[in-house]
Design a protein around this motif. Structure first.
Motif, PDB file in Angstrom:
ATOM      1  N   CYS A 285       0.809  -1.221   0.000  1.00  0.00           N
ATOM      2  CA  CYS A 285       0.000   0.000   0.000  1.00  0.00           C
ATOM      3  C   CYS A 285       0.843   1.272   0.000  1.00  0.00           C
ATOM      4  CB  CYS A 285      -0.936   0.010   1.202  1.00  0.00           C
ATOM      5  SG  CYS A 285      -2.141  -1.336   1.130  1.00  0.00           S
ATOM      6  N   GLY A 286       2.004   1.234   0.646  1.00  0.00           N
ATOM      7  CA  GLY A 286       2.864   2.411   0.693  1.00  0.00           C
ATOM      8  C   GLY A 286       2.193   3.560   1.412  1.00  0.00           C
ATOM      9  N   SER A 287       2.603   4.752   1.061  1.00  0.00           N
ATOM     10  CA  SER A 287       2.081   5.938   1.758  1.00  0.00           C
ATOM     11  C   SER A 287       0.964   6.636   0.996  1.00  0.00           C
ATOM     12  CB  SER A 287       3.218   6.926   2.030  1.00  0.00           C
ATOM     13  OG  SER A 287       3.796   7.322   0.792  1.00  0.00           O
ATOM     14  N   ASP A 288       0.702   6.179  -0.243  1.00  0.00           N
ATOM     15  CA  ASP A 288      -0.357   6.842  -1.002  1.00  0.00           C
ATOM     16  C   ASP A 288      -0.930   5.919  -2.077  1.00  0.00           C
ATOM     17  OD1 ASP A 288       1.503   6.852  -3.127  1.00  0.00           O
ATOM     18  OD2 ASP A 288       2.046   8.934  -2.795  1.00  0.00           O
ATOM     19  N   ARG A 289      -1.988   6.381  -2.682  1.00  0.00           N
ATOM     20  CA  ARG A 289      -2.709   5.609  -3.695  1.00  0.00           C
ATOM     21  C   ARG A 289      -1.826   5.285  -4.896  1.00  0.00           C
ATOM     22  NH1 ARG A 289      -6.191   6.188  -8.117  1.00  0.00           N
ATOM     23  NH2 ARG A 289      -8.046   4.908  -7.961  1.00  0.00           N
ATOM     24  N   GLN A 290      -0.999   6.243  -5.315  1.00  0.00           N
ATOM     25  CA  GLN A 290      -0.126   6.040  -6.477  1.00  0.00           C
ATOM     26  C   GLN A 290       0.818   4.872  -6.252  1.00  0.00           C
ATOM     27  OE1 GLN A 290      -1.814   7.534  -9.099  1.00  0.00           O
ATOM     28  NE2 GLN A 290       0.217   7.155  -9.881  1.00  0.00           N
ATOM     29  N   HIS A 291       1.370   4.780  -5.043  1.00  0.00           N
ATOM     30  CA  HIS A 291       2.273   3.678  -4.735  1.00  0.00           C
ATOM     31  C   HIS A 291       1.527   2.345  -4.868  1.00  0.00           C
ATOM     32  CE1 HIS A 291       5.563   1.533  -2.661  1.00  0.00           C
ATOM     33  NE2 HIS A 291       4.573   0.773  -2.237  1.00  0.00           N
ATOM     34  N   ALA A 292       0.332   2.272  -4.287  1.00  0.00           N
ATOM     35  CA  ALA A 292      -0.457   1.037  -4.329  1.00  0.00           C
ATOM     36  C   ALA A 292      -0.798   0.653  -5.765  1.00  0.00           C
ATOM     37  CB  ALA A 292      -1.730   1.200  -3.507  1.00  0.00           C
ATOM     38  N   LEU A 293      -1.186   1.612  -6.580  1.00  0.00           N
ATOM     39  CA  LEU A 293      -1.516   1.319  -7.976  1.00  0.00           C
ATOM     40  C   LEU A 293      -0.288   0.852  -8.750  1.00  0.00           C
ATOM     41  CD1 LEU A 293      -4.016   4.210  -8.754  1.00  0.00           C
ATOM     42  CD2 LEU A 293      -4.532   1.783  -8.395  1.00  0.00           C
ATOM     43  N   HIS A 294       0.852   1.453  -8.464  1.00  0.00           N
ATOM     44  CA  HIS A 294       2.102   1.042  -9.116  1.00  0.00           C
ATOM     45  C   HIS A 294       2.421  -0.396  -8.737  1.00  0.00           C
ATOM     46  CE1 HIS A 294       6.435   0.711  -9.771  1.00  0.00           C
ATOM     47  NE2 HIS A 294       6.283   1.631 -10.683  1.00  0.00           N
ATOM     48  N   TRP A 295       2.250  -0.749  -7.473  1.00  0.00           N
ATOM     49  CA  TRP A 295       2.511  -2.108  -6.983  1.00  0.00           C
ATOM     50  C   TRP A 295       1.591  -3.111  -7.682  1.00  0.00           C
ATOM     51  CZ3 TRP A 295       6.061  -3.568  -3.133  1.00  0.00           C
ATOM     52  CH2 TRP A 295       5.978  -4.893  -2.741  1.00  0.00           C
ATOM     53  N   LEU A 296       0.301  -2.781  -7.753  1.00  0.00           N
ATOM     54  CA  LEU A 296      -0.655  -3.674  -8.409  1.00  0.00           C
ATOM     55  C   LEU A 296      -0.338  -3.847  -9.892  1.00  0.00           C
ATOM     56  CD1 LEU A 296      -3.968  -2.578  -6.677  1.00  0.00           C
ATOM     57  CD2 LEU A 296      -2.765  -4.763  -6.396  1.00  0.00           C
ATOM     58  N   ALA A 297       0.077  -2.764 -10.546  1.00  0.00           N
ATOM     59  CA  ALA A 297       0.443  -2.846 -11.964  1.00  0.00           C
ATOM     60  C   ALA A 297       1.646  -3.776 -12.142  1.00  0.00           C
ATOM     61  CB  ALA A 297       0.747  -1.462 -12.518  1.00  0.00           C
ATOM     62  N   ALA A 298       2.606  -3.704 -11.218  1.00  0.00           N
ATOM     63  CA  ALA A 298       3.774  -4.579 -11.290  1.00  0.00           C
ATOM     64  C   ALA A 298       3.354  -6.039 -11.095  1.00  0.00           C
ATOM     65  CB  ALA A 298       4.810  -4.171 -10.246  1.00  0.00           C
ATOM     66  N   LEU A 299       2.437  -6.301 -10.162  1.00  0.00           N
ATOM     67  CA  LEU A 299       1.935  -7.663  -9.974  1.00  0.00           C
ATOM     68  C   LEU A 299       1.275  -8.186 -11.241  1.00  0.00           C
ATOM     69  CD1 LEU A 299       0.242  -7.719  -6.440  1.00  0.00           C
ATOM     70  CD2 LEU A 299       2.287  -8.940  -7.162  1.00  0.00           C
ATOM     71  N   GLU A 300       0.508  -7.337 -11.892  1.00  0.00           N
ATOM     72  CA  GLU A 300      -0.149  -7.758 -13.139  1.00  0.00           C
ATOM     73  C   GLU A 300       0.862  -8.084 -14.218  1.00  0.00           C
ATOM     74  OE1 GLU A 300      -3.328  -5.243 -14.518  1.00  0.00           O
ATOM     75  OE2 GLU A 300      -4.683  -6.401 -13.257  1.00  0.00           O
ATOM     76  N   ARG A 301       1.904  -7.255 -14.333  1.00  0.00           N
ATOM     77  CA  ARG A 301       2.938  -7.525 -15.347  1.00  0.00           C
ATOM     78  C   ARG A 301       3.636  -8.852 -15.058  1.00  0.00           C
ATOM     79  NH1 ARG A 301       3.888  -2.160 -14.576  1.00  0.00           N
ATOM     80  NH2 ARG A 301       5.708  -2.554 -13.267  1.00  0.00           N
ATOM     81  N   GLN A 302       3.932  -9.106 -13.786  1.00  0.00           N
ATOM     82  CA  GLN A 302       4.654 -10.319 -13.412  1.00  0.00           C
ATOM     83  C   GLN A 302       3.822 -11.579 -13.589  1.00  0.00           C
ATOM     84  OE1 GLN A 302       6.067  -9.717  -9.404  1.00  0.00           O
ATOM     85  NE2 GLN A 302       7.014  -7.779  -9.967  1.00  0.00           N
ATOM     86  N   THR A 303       2.518 -11.457 -13.538  1.00  0.00           N
ATOM     87  CA  THR A 303       1.658 -12.646 -13.642  1.00  0.00           C
ATOM     88  C   THR A 303       0.952 -12.749 -14.988  1.00  0.00           C
ATOM     89  OG1 THR A 303      -0.180 -11.462 -12.590  1.00  0.00           O
ATOM     90  CG2 THR A 303       1.269 -12.723 -11.144  1.00  0.00           C
ATOM     91  N   GLN A 304       1.291 -11.864 -15.908  1.00  0.00           N
ATOM     92  CA  GLN A 304       0.682 -11.897 -17.235  1.00  0.00           C
ATOM     93  C   GLN A 304       1.133 -13.160 -17.967  1.00  0.00           C
ATOM     94  OE1 GLN A 304       1.581  -8.441 -19.566  1.00  0.00           O
ATOM     95  NE2 GLN A 304      -0.240  -8.697 -20.791  1.00  0.00           N
ATOM     96  N   PRO A 305       0.190 -13.882 -18.556  1.00  0.00           N
ATOM     97  CA  PRO A 305       0.592 -15.092 -19.291  1.00  0.00           C
ATOM     98  C   PRO A 305       1.502 -14.746 -20.454  1.00  0.00           C
ATOM     99  CG  PRO A 305      -1.811 -14.825 -19.276  1.00  0.00           C
ATOM    100  CD  PRO A 305      -1.214 -13.615 -18.628  1.00  0.00           C
ATOM    101  N   GLY A 306       2.449 -15.593 -20.668  1.00  0.00           N
ATOM    102  CA  GLY A 306       3.363 -15.411 -21.787  1.00  0.00           C
ATOM    103  C   GLY A 306       3.223 -16.572 -22.744  1.00  0.00           C
ATOM    104  N   PRO A 307       4.060 -16.602 -23.752  1.00  0.00           N
ATOM    105  CA  PRO A 307       4.009 -17.714 -24.698  1.00  0.00           C
ATOM    106  C   PRO A 307       4.361 -19.030 -23.995  1.00  0.00           C
ATOM    107  CG  PRO A 307       5.816 -16.206 -25.208  1.00  0.00           C
ATOM    108  CD  PRO A 307       5.073 -15.633 -24.050  1.00  0.00           C
ATOM    109  N   VAL A 308       3.775 -20.096 -24.445  1.00  0.00           N
ATOM    110  CA  VAL A 308       4.063 -21.421 -23.902  1.00  0.00           C
ATOM    111  C   VAL A 308       5.408 -21.868 -24.456  1.00  0.00           C
ATOM    112  CG1 VAL A 308       3.283 -23.818 -23.802  1.00  0.00           C
ATOM    113  CG2 VAL A 308       1.611 -21.946 -23.776  1.00  0.00           C
ATOM    114  N   PRO A 309       6.341 -22.287 -23.560  1.00  0.00           N
ATOM    115  CA  PRO A 309       7.654 -22.738 -24.052  1.00  0.00           C
ATOM    116  C   PRO A 309       7.509 -23.936 -24.991  1.00  0.00           C
ATOM    117  CG  PRO A 309       7.662 -22.476 -21.663  1.00  0.00           C
ATOM    118  CD  PRO A 309       6.241 -22.318 -22.126  1.00  0.00           C
TER     119      PRO A 309
END
Length: 73
Positions: A42-66
């Protein structure tokens, strides 16, 4: 969202004031109820929390199947 929420797509259950329309409802998806916010997330403000959630989405985005997985099918 019957087929899941793709990364980067706004959840259809978010209201205009960015609250969850399903909060507290048995219809709320398990992935949402399993998310446990932390001070680090959550950090100290809404922007921090949104940035964190966006990073989680990028990290869990499906990629090509090996290729090794495709060949085992």
């Amino acid at each position: 969202m019957p087929d899941g929420k793709p990364a980067g797509v706004r959840c259809v259950q978010l209201t205009s004031d960015d609250t969850c329309a399903l909060f507290g409802s048995p219809a709320r998806p398990a992935v949402c109820t399993s998310l446990v916010p932390s001070a680090e997330m959550c950090g100290s403000d809404r922007q921090h929390a949104l940035h964190w959630l966006a990073a989680l989405e990028r990290q869990t985005q499906p990629g090509p199947v090996p290729l090794s997985v495709v060949l085992r099918r």
